[in-house]
Write a protein that holds these residues in place. Structure first.
Motif, PDB file in Angstrom:
ATOM      1  N   ALA A  75       1.003  -1.255  -0.062  1.00  0.00           N
ATOM      2  CA  ALA A  75       0.178  -0.223   0.107  1.00  0.00           C
ATOM      3  C   ALA A  75       0.844   1.371  -0.087  1.00  0.00           C
ATOM      4  CB  ALA A  75      -1.074   0.107   0.940  1.00  0.00           C
ATOM      5  N   LYS A  93      -9.970  -4.230   0.891  1.00  0.00           N
ATOM      6  CA  LYS A  93      -8.483  -4.123  -0.065  1.00  0.00           C
ATOM      7  C   LYS A  93      -8.510  -3.867  -1.331  1.00  0.00           C
ATOM      8  CE  LYS A  93      -5.815  -6.717   3.169  1.00  0.00           C
ATOM      9  NZ  LYS A  93      -4.880  -7.873   3.336  1.00  0.00           N
ATOM     10  N   CYS A  99      -5.837  -4.392  -5.999  1.00  0.00           N
ATOM     11  CA  CYS A  99      -5.539  -4.745  -4.539  1.00  0.00           C
ATOM     12  C   CYS A  99      -4.704  -3.707  -4.073  1.00  0.00           C
ATOM     13  CB  CYS A  99      -5.319  -6.139  -4.346  1.00  0.00           C
ATOM     14  SG  CYS A  99      -5.308  -6.861  -2.700  1.00  0.00           S
ATOM     15  N   THR A 100      -5.071  -3.335  -2.767  1.00  0.00           N
ATOM     16  CA  THR A 100      -3.987  -2.475  -1.927  1.00  0.00           C
ATOM     17  C   THR A 100      -3.635  -3.248  -0.574  1.00  0.00           C
ATOM     18  OG1 THR A 100      -5.065  -0.531  -3.045  1.00  0.00           O
ATOM     19  CG2 THR A 100      -3.719  -0.348  -0.882  1.00  0.00           C
ATOM     20  N   GLY A 101      -2.606  -3.653  -0.351  1.00  0.00           N
ATOM     21  CA  GLY A 101      -2.388  -4.692   0.524  1.00  0.00           C
ATOM     22  C   GLY A 101      -2.184  -5.940   0.100  1.00  0.00           C
TER      23      GLY A 101
END
Length: 181
Positions: A75, A93, A99-101
């Motif tokens: 992230a 996420k 997708c973040t993470g």
């Protein structure tokens, strides 16, 4: 005379790649991605379908995404990978850009050009980022290496004819040989 500094790439560089060009951004470096081979695509499609079908049959909420799909592991602005398959169970996420993470599960299917990246670089990245389970499916060696980071155990090596219990979905068993003609 100082040595020239290597350029540090950012998310802006990643998102502004020329049309049709794919790369991954790892620790500020861009790594070009070659087009996958047929066996790679067949395995990716079959694995995606098996996992997705299982989630739907259980009325689960996890999402299964296939490459190309951007995963911003930390992230931050320095690391975007495109796993062959990513399973994300935390909908917070997911964004319009990927997708973040860390995903819950990642599957990489080894290509001749990605061998070192999948076995070494990405293994370290995924472990550090908090991925719970990482599969390295290697068609050339007819084997799958499974890391279950949340269990903190050594990797388990499976031949393609051995059933593999999916750690994040213990009621799902996959045998890679079933997907190969």
């Amino acid at each position: 005379m100082p040595l020239p500094k290597e350029r540090i790439y950012t998310a802006e560089d990643y998102w502004n790649l020329p049309e049709g060009e794919r790369a991954e951004l790892i620790d500020g470096k861009l790594y070009a991605m070659a087009p996958p081979m047929r066996i790679h695509q067949e395995l990716s499609a079959e694995l995606h379908y098996a996992i997705l079908n299982h989630i739907k049959s259980k009325k689960g909420t996890c999402k299964v995404m296939a490459a190309p799909f951007a995963v911003n592991l930390h992230a931050d602005d320095t690391t975007y990978v495109e796993p062959d398959i990513a399973v994300i169970c935390d909908k917070n996420k997911l964004t319009d850009r990927g997708c973040t993470g860390a995903p819950d599960m990642v599957v990489e299917i080894v290509s001749p050009s990605s061998r070192r990246m999948d076995y070494a670089t990405k293994h370290a990245l995924y472990a550090e980022a908090g991925v719970r389970e990482y599969w390295i499916v290697d068609p050339a060696k007819h084997r799958t290496l499974v890391y279950r980071y949340d269990e903190d155990e050594a990797a388990i090596l499976y031949t393609f004819d051995m059933p593999i219990i999916v750690g994040i979905f213990p009621e799902l068993t996959i045998t890679i040989a079933d997907f190969i003609e």
